[in-house]
Design an enzyme around this catalytic site. Structure first.
Site, PDB file in Angstrom:
ATOM      1  N   GLY A 156       0.680  -1.465   0.574  1.00 58.31           N
ATOM      2  CA  GLY A 156       0.117  -0.355   0.125  1.00 58.31           C
ATOM      3  C   GLY A 156       1.228   1.340  -0.171  1.00 58.31           C
ATOM      4  O   GLY A 156       1.749   1.708   0.334  1.00 58.31           O
ATOM      5  N   ASN A 157       0.214   2.241   0.037  1.00 51.85           N
ATOM      6  CA  ASN A 157       0.920   3.759   0.834  1.00 51.85           C
ATOM      7  C   ASN A 157       0.366   4.323   1.168  1.00 51.85           C
ATOM      8  O   ASN A 157      -0.592   3.883   1.651  1.00 51.85           O
ATOM      9  CB  ASN A 157       0.969   4.406  -1.220  1.00 51.85           C
ATOM     10  CG  ASN A 157      -0.111   4.848  -1.628  1.00 51.85           C
ATOM     11  OD1 ASN A 157      -0.801   5.770  -1.237  1.00 51.85           O
ATOM     12  ND2 ASN A 157      -0.553   3.852  -2.732  1.00 51.85           N
TER      13      ASN A 157
END
Ligand code: CTP
Length: 409
Positions: A211-212
């Site tokens: 993810g980020n």
């Protein structure tokens, strides 16, 4: 329409017995979706503890003009606020504000802001009726400051009369009205707008993902702003927060799902805003069951995800406006220009995600907007909603100018 959602509100609390009621004002604003930053005077802390506001507000309490994290807290607060509310406002704060005296963080913020200001006086009747206070209130009202209350009723010490702080519900409603009145006119009536927001999650196994750090706040601010200006909004989002009333909300998780939802939603859109932080790579073969530690470090081959913006740019219908983003950590203008050209976007909103108070998870942002014809517009530090407002102002002004040019040809 909830005009408080996503708004950045500085709540000034000064030193009077009614300071305890500001806790309820804070809670109501937060419950309505606002981001509340409490600014307490030294006097306020004699009546109510800063820990209470720290626990309830969206950001920590600010009290000092000399903040370790920010060398100029009053200008940062003033410039990034959508509204400043002072509840309760004592005779001293009202007098200082009217006279332009900035001796503490609250009065300095009041003088540093261009946002609408709501002042809610509370004091004893004798003080409220004093000609100096009456003159100061008249001065503030003449300058466009919104005065809410005071009301009549029981006062501290068993007295009765004018000077009671207005009810928290009335103050929150007044702030909402003020923000609504300060909103842009419905200049997006009839426009169909698609916004993507949040960071995608690419599964490694049913438990883990790549993810980020994107919070989706900037994308949701675009959706809220466009809807408040009359647009029919579809928001394709990875985050669990409500879209604007009457908007279509499509919840997705992966780049693949976002790509499919965006392709569906954008065919007839007038304006597409790709604010999402889409993962560039995903595990090529996500495991169907949880990977076990005992089996050692997994071999994790990655494959590229679809570039949604580039695909939309390549198949853009005539007249559709495509706004992309660029999240950078260096060479902002250079990297953003490459994305503008490479992805077929009309605008790129670029931000340095390592800058102070800007980028992922913050409620404020600072961006450069690159346009299809080579202009670069810097938008200085402000709330994400104000950034959305400024970008939409620019896009709509260009659209009006282009339509006028076509009509004259
Ligand atoms: N974007 C997209 N699909 C992807 C990656 C990015 O649609 N797979 C979009 C983003 O929504 C944003 C723009 O492309 O509007 C730029 O995203 P950014 O992450 O800044 O750049 P990348 O294209 O991913 O390039 P890099 O990570 O190398 O900077």
């Amino acid at each position: 329409m909830n005009s408080l959602a996503g708004r950045r509100i500085v709540l000034g609390v000064s030193g009077g017995i009614a300071a305890y009621k500001a806790v309820e004002v804070c809670r109501r604003l937060v419950d309505a979706g606002a981001c509340v930053i409490p600014v307490l005077t030294k006097g306020a802390t004699r009546f109510v503890g800063r820990a209470t506001f720290d626990a309830l507000a969206s950001e920590r309490v600010r009290m000092s003009l000399f903040d370790e994290d920010d060398p100029i807290p009053h200008t940062t607060l003033g410039q990034t606020a959508d509204c400043v509310v002072v509840a309760p406002a004592t005779a001293r704060v009202i007098g200082a504000y009217a006279a332009g005296i900035s001796s503490d963080l609250l009065t300095a913020t009041l003088i540093a802001t261009r946002a609408p200001v709501v002042v809610c006086p509370a004091m004893h009747t004798e003080m409220w009726e004093h000609p100096a206070v009456a003159a100061n209130i008249a001065t503030l009202a003449a300058r466009g400051v919104h005065i809410v209350g005071p009301e009549s009723g029981p006062l501290a010490g068993g007295d009765e009369g004018a000077g009671r702080l207005s009810a928290a519900a009335d103050i929150a409603a007044a702030v909402s009205r003020v923000l609504e009145a300060a909103s842009r006119p419905p200049d997006m009536d009839g426009l169909s707008v698609v916004v993507t927001a949040g960071g995608t999650r690419e599964p490694i196994d049913p438990v883990r993902y790549i993810g980020n750090r994107s919070s989706g706040k900037q994308g949701h601010a675009f959706a809220d702003e466009a809807a408040s200006r009359g647009a029919q909004v579809t928001i394709v989002t990875t985050v669990d927060r409500p879209g604007p009333p009457a908007a279509t909300v499509v919840r997705v998780e992966t780049a693949e799902q976002m790509s499919a939802a965006a392709a569906d939603a954008t065919a007839d859109a007038d304006l597409v805003i790709m604010a999402a932080a889409v993962a560039d790579f995903r595990p090529a073969d996500p495991a169907g069951v949880k990977l076990k530690k005992r089996d050692g470090v997994p071999d994790l081959p990655l494959e590229p995800t679809p570039d949604i913006l580039a695909a939309l740019g390549a198949s853009k219908p005539a007249g559709q406006i495509l706004v992309g983003f660029a999240a950078e950590t260096c060479d902002l203008a250079h990297n953003a220009a490459a994305k503008l050209a490479g992805k077929g976007a009309d605008y790129i909103v670029a931000n340095d995600v390592t800058a102070r108070n800007a980028g992922f998870a913050h409620d404020t942002n600072e961006v450069l907007v690159l346009t299809y014809d080579g202009r670069i517009h810097p938008i200085g530090l402000r709330s994400k909603r104000q950034v959305a407002q400024a970008v939409l102002d620019l896009v709509l002004a260009d659209r009006v100018a282009q339509t006028a040019m076509q009509e004259n040809q």
